[in-house]
Design a protein around this motif. Structure first.
Motif, PDB file in Angstrom:
ATOM      1  N   UNK A 208       7.314 -88.044   8.984  1.00  0.00           N
ATOM      2  CA  UNK A 208       6.288 -88.225   9.860  1.00  0.00           C
ATOM      3  C   UNK A 208       6.460 -89.078  11.161  1.00  0.00           C
ATOM      4  N   UNK A 209       7.394 -90.075  10.957  1.00  0.00           N
ATOM      5  CA  UNK A 209       7.454 -90.927  12.463  1.00  0.00           C
ATOM      6  C   UNK A 209       8.220 -89.978  13.212  1.00  0.00           C
ATOM      7  N   UNK A 210       9.193 -89.054  12.775  1.00  0.00           N
ATOM      8  CA  UNK A 210       9.782 -88.207  13.720  1.00  0.00           C
ATOM      9  C   UNK A 210       8.573 -87.397  14.695  1.00  0.00           C
ATOM     10  N   UNK A 211       7.665 -87.044  13.884  1.00  0.00           N
ATOM     11  CA  UNK A 211       6.365 -85.971  14.458  1.00  0.00           C
ATOM     12  C   UNK A 211       5.880 -87.165  15.781  1.00  0.00           C
ATOM     13  N   UNK A 212       5.576 -88.220  15.211  1.00  0.00           N
ATOM     14  CA  UNK A 212       4.956 -89.273  16.219  1.00  0.00           C
ATOM     15  C   UNK A 212       5.833 -89.426  17.351  1.00  0.00           C
ATOM     16  N   UNK A 213       7.220 -89.651  17.003  1.00  0.00           N
ATOM     17  CA  UNK A 213       8.146 -89.858  18.416  1.00  0.00           C
ATOM     18  C   UNK A 213       8.273 -88.869  19.325  1.00  0.00           C
ATOM     19  N   UNK A 214       7.945 -87.395  18.633  1.00  0.00           N
ATOM     20  CA  UNK A 214       8.062 -86.425  19.491  1.00  0.00           C
ATOM     21  C   UNK A 214       6.772 -86.387  20.604  1.00  0.00           C
ATOM     22  N   UNK A 215       5.858 -86.634  19.988  1.00  0.00           N
ATOM     23  CA  UNK A 215       4.708 -86.808  21.076  1.00  0.00           C
ATOM     24  C   UNK A 215       4.723 -88.093  21.951  1.00  0.00           C
ATOM     25  N   UNK A 216       5.198 -89.162  21.499  1.00  0.00           N
ATOM     26  CA  UNK A 216       4.990 -90.182  22.514  1.00  0.00           C
ATOM     27  C   UNK A 216       6.363 -89.800  23.325  1.00  0.00           C
ATOM     28  N   UNK A 217       7.269 -89.128  23.016  1.00  0.00           N
ATOM     29  CA  UNK A 217       8.233 -89.004  24.263  1.00  0.00           C
ATOM     30  C   UNK A 217       7.878 -87.998  25.254  1.00  0.00           C
ATOM     31  N   UNK A 218       6.869 -87.235  24.979  1.00  0.00           N
ATOM     32  CA  UNK A 218       6.245 -86.501  26.025  1.00  0.00           C
ATOM     33  C   UNK A 218       5.576 -87.234  27.455  1.00  0.00           C
ATOM     34  N   UNK A 219       5.197 -88.628  27.063  1.00  0.00           N
ATOM     35  CA  UNK A 219       4.704 -89.142  28.218  1.00  0.00           C
ATOM     36  C   UNK A 219       6.083 -89.530  29.345  1.00  0.00           C
ATOM     37  N   UNK A 220       7.093 -89.910  28.850  1.00  0.00           N
ATOM     38  CA  UNK A 220       8.524 -90.139  29.539  1.00  0.00           C
ATOM     39  C   UNK A 220       8.760 -88.773  30.154  1.00  0.00           C
ATOM     40  N   UNK A 221       8.698 -87.605  29.379  1.00  0.00           N
ATOM     41  CA  UNK A 221       9.216 -86.335  29.839  1.00  0.00           C
ATOM     42  C   UNK A 221       8.330 -85.878  31.158  1.00  0.00           C
TER      43      UNK A 221
ATOM     44  N   UNK B  74      13.641 -85.115  19.785  1.00  0.00           N
ATOM     45  CA  UNK B  74      12.738 -85.969  20.177  1.00  0.00           C
ATOM     46  C   UNK B  74      12.840 -86.041  21.711  1.00  0.00           C
ATOM     47  N   UNK B  75      14.082 -86.128  22.288  1.00  0.00           N
ATOM     48  CA  UNK B  75      14.077 -86.217  23.780  1.00  0.00           C
ATOM     49  C   UNK B  75      13.822 -84.986  24.412  1.00  0.00           C
ATOM     50  N   UNK B  76      14.339 -83.789  24.007  1.00  0.00           N
ATOM     51  CA  UNK B  76      14.259 -82.656  24.236  1.00  0.00           C
ATOM     52  C   UNK B  76      13.263 -81.973  24.464  1.00  0.00           C
ATOM     53  N   UNK B  77      12.287 -82.169  23.196  1.00  0.00           N
ATOM     54  CA  UNK B  77      10.662 -81.779  23.138  1.00  0.00           C
ATOM     55  C   UNK B  77      10.034 -82.553  23.923  1.00  0.00           C
TER      56      UNK B  77
ATOM     57  N   UNK C 217      -0.227 -91.195  17.183  1.00  0.00           N
ATOM     58  CA  UNK C 217      -0.700 -92.308  16.613  1.00  0.00           C
ATOM     59  C   UNK C 217      -1.195 -91.863  15.077  1.00  0.00           C
ATOM     60  N   UNK C 218      -1.839 -90.497  14.911  1.00  0.00           N
ATOM     61  CA  UNK C 218      -2.095 -89.975  13.595  1.00  0.00           C
ATOM     62  C   UNK C 218      -0.739 -89.824  12.658  1.00  0.00           C
ATOM     63  N   UNK C 219       0.326 -89.555  13.179  1.00  0.00           N
ATOM     64  CA  UNK C 219       1.693 -89.326  12.375  1.00  0.00           C
ATOM     65  C   UNK C 219       2.262 -90.842  12.459  1.00  0.00           C
ATOM     66  N   UNK C 220       2.208 -91.523  13.192  1.00  0.00           N
ATOM     67  CA  UNK C 220       2.611 -93.098  13.264  1.00  0.00           C
ATOM     68  C   UNK C 220       2.179 -93.614  12.066  1.00  0.00           C
TER      69      UNK C 220
END
Length: 491
Positions: free
Chosen positions: A67-80, A125-128, A441-444
Motif C-alpha cells: 500500500x505504501x509503495x502505491x502512495x509513494x508512486x503517486x507522490x513522486x509524480x509531483x517531483x517528476x 517509484x522514481x521512474x514512475x 493519501x488514500x493509499x497512505x
C-alpha cells in the motif's frame, strides 16, 4: 501546448490520429503491463512461505508495504512533473523514467531477497514519477487545442492503460505463481524493455510535443537549484538509513512516515493556494468546494486500491479460484477491473451524452461513487460470513468488482474534469498534481488500515470500511446544494 508545437508531430497514421499516438499508446501499455504485473504478485511474494520460494514476511506488514509503495508512486509524480517542466522536458522524462522502471523490475527479478524488493520498489517509484505524469502531457501535445480528435485520442490512450492492466496479471501472475516469482517480475522487466524499444524507435513521430521544458530553469541558476535539491534529498535518505541501521526507526516506522507525508502534502498544497494573493475570491470559494470532493476521492481510493492488498489476500486464502471447470492463480482476479472498464466505460460515456444537462452534479456523482464502493465492501462482508476455512465462490469477486468499477467511472474521469474547472489559474498544473495526491493519501492511510485485516476479522473489516464510505457518501449527497453554491457555476 501551443498549436505550433502540436502540428510538428505527423498528423495521421494511427486510426486517423497522429502516428505519435501509437508510440505513446504502446509505451503506456507496456509500462502499465510492468506495473500491474509486478503488483499482482508482490504481496504474495512478500508473505507466502519460504517453502514456496517467497520471503515469508508477516502478512499485515506485507500488505502495508504494498500500500505504501502505491502512495509513494503517486507522490513522486509531483517531483517528476517539476523536473519535466523545469529541466528535462516531457519526452526525455518519459524515457528516463522507463529506464528506471525497467531496472527496478530487474532488481525484483534477481533472487536477492528483501534487498532486491526495496531496491526495485525505490527505482520503480522514481521512474514512475518521471513517466506517469508526463506521458499524458506528450499525448496532449500531439494535438492543437482546437483539434476535435483530442478527446478521442485520450480515449484510445486510456484503452492502452486498461489493456496492459488486463494482460499483466495473466502473464506475470501465471509465471510467478506457477513457476517462479522472479520469472513473474522478469516478465514485467521485459514488458518495460519492449516499451522502451518501441518508444525509442517511434519517438521521431512525436515531433516537438513536450520536447523542451516549458518553464526551464535559467542556465545560471540550474546548477545551484539542482545541487540544493540533490543535497537535501541525499541528506533525507542518509537520515532515514541511519535511523534504520541504528534501530531507532524500523521498516514500519518508514511506512508510517510516508503515510503521514501522503496526508500532510495535500494539506500544505490547499493551505498555500487558499492563502495566496494570486487566488481570487471566486477561485478561493471554488477551492473550498473542492475540499469535500478531494476528501471523497481519498476515501474512494482508500478502498479501491486495496485490490492489490486486502482483496488479493482474500482471493488467495478465501476464494475458490475454480470457474467453469478451470483453475487459475489468485493473481488473475486483478484482471477483472480493467476488463470491466473497457466494457462499461463506453456505456457511461453514452449515458452522460444522453442525459446532457440533466446529468447529476459533480458532488452527487462523487457521492454515488462512495455509495457504490461502500456497497462493494459490504458485498465482501457478506462473502466473508462463515468459517474462514471454507472458500467462497469466485462470482462474489466478480460482483464486487462490477459495483466498484461503476463507482470508479463516476469519480475518476469526473475528478480529472472538475479539477481543471475548479483550479485557480495561477495553480492550474499544481492542482492537477493535487488530484493525484488524493490517491496517494488514500493509499497512505490504507498502509495503516490494512494492518487490521485478517481472515478471522474480515466481516468486521469490510463492514466498517464499507459503512464509513456509505455514510460519507450520504453526507456528500446531502451537502451537494451547498457545495454547488461555492463552485460558482461549475457543474
Amino acid at each position: 501546448m501551443s498549436a505550433t508545437s502540436a502540428v510538428t508531430a505527423p498528423r495521421r497514421g494511427f486510426f486517423g490520429h497522429p502516428r505519435g499516438l501509437s508510440t505513446l499508446f504502446f509505451t503506456e501499455l507496456w509500462e502499465r503491463f510492468s506495473y500491474y504485473g509486478m503488483k499482482a504478485i508482490l504481496a504474495y511474494y512478500l508473505y507466502r512461505s519460504t517453502a514456496e520460494g517467497a520471503l515469508g514476511l508477516d502478512k499485515s506488514f506485507a500488505l502495508s508495504l504494498v500500500a505504501i509503495y502505491g502512495a509513494a508512486v503517486y507522490m513522486s509524480g509531483i517531483a517528476g512533473g517539476w523536473l519535466a517542466d523545469r529541466v528535462l522536458g516531457g519526452q526525455r522524462a518519459v524515457f528516463h523514467g522507463g529506464v528506471l522502471i525497467m531496472l527496478g523490475h530487474v532488481a525484483l527479478a534477481m533472487p536477492i531477497g528483501v534487498a532486491g524488493v526495496y531496491t526495485g520498489l525505490i527505482l520503480i517509484v522514481l521512474g514512475t514519477g518521471l513517466l506517469k505524469p508526463n506521458i499524458s502531457t506528450v499525448v496532449g501535445g500531439l494535438y492543437a487545442e482546437s483539434d476535435p480528435r483530442r478527446d478521442s485520442g485520450f480515449t484510445i490512450f486510456y484503452m492502452g492503460i486498461n489493456l496492459g492492466g488486463f494482460l499483466a496479471p495473466l502473464v506475470c501472475g501465471f509465471l510467478g505463481e506457477n513457476y517462479d516469482w522472479h520469472l513473474g517480475f522478469g516478465a514485467a522487466a521485459v514488458g518495460m524493455a519492449l516499451g522502451l524499444v518501441q518508444y525509442r524507435f517511434g519517438r521521431r513521430y512525436l515531433g516537438g510535443s513536450a520536447m523542451n521544458p516549458p518553464n526551464p530553469l535559467p542556465v545560471a541558476e540550474r546548477g545551484r537549484v539542482l545541487g540544493r535539491i540533490t543535497a537535501i534529498t541525499l541528506a533525507a535518505v542518509a537520515a532515514v538509513v541511519l535511523l534504520l541501521v541504528t534501530g531507532v526507526l524500523g521498516a514500519e516506522g518508514v511506512i508510517n512516515l510516508i503515510s503521514v507525508a501522503s496526508v500532510a502534502l495535500p494539506v500544505c498544497y490547499f493551505a498555500v493556494m487558499l492563502r495566496s494573493r494570486k487566488t481570487t475570491s471566486v477561485e478561493r470559494s471554488r477551492l473550498v468546494a473542492y475540499i469535500p470532493l478531494f476528501v471523497a476521492a481519498v476515501m474512494f481510493w482508500l478502498l479501491f486500491e486495496q485490490s492489490a492488498t486486502v482483496i488479493a489476500a482474500f482471493a488467495d486464502t478465501r476464494v475458490d479460484t475454480r470457474f467453469l471447470g478451470l483453475e487459475f492463480p489468485p493473481s488473475f482476479v486483478q484482471s477483472i477491473n480493467p476488463v470491466m472498464i473497457i466494457v462499461i466505460a463506453p456505456l457511461f460515456a453514452l449515458l452522460w451524452t444522453r442525459l446532457g444537462s440533466r446529468q447529476p452534479a459533480t458532488p452527487r456523482k462523487f457521492a454515488y461513487s462512495l455509495l457504490l464502493v461502500g456497497l462493494s465492501f459490504l458485498l465482501m462482508m457478506v462473502a466473508s460470513q462463515g468459517d474462514p476455512a471454507v472458500r467462497v465462490g469466485f462470482l462474489w469477486l466478480v460482483a464486487m468488482y462490477l459495483v466498484m468499477t461503476c463507482g470508479e467511472l463516476l469519480l475518476s474521469p469526473v475528478g480529472l474534469s472538475v479539477t481543471t474547472k475548479l483550479a485557480p489559474r495561477a495553480f492550474a498544473s499544481q492542482t492537477m498534481g493535487l488530484w493525484f495526491l488524493a490517491s496517494a493519501a488514500g493509499q497512505g492511510i490504507g498502509a495503516v488500515v490494512v494492518r487490521f485485516y485478517s481472515d478471522e476479522n474480515a466481516v468486521t473489516y469490510f463492514g466498517v470500511l464499507g459503512g464509513v464510505a456509505i455514510a460519507l457518501g450520504v453526507l456528500l449527497a446531502v451537502s451537494t446544494g451547498r457545495i454547488r453554491k461555492l463552485m460558482h457555476g461549475v457543474g
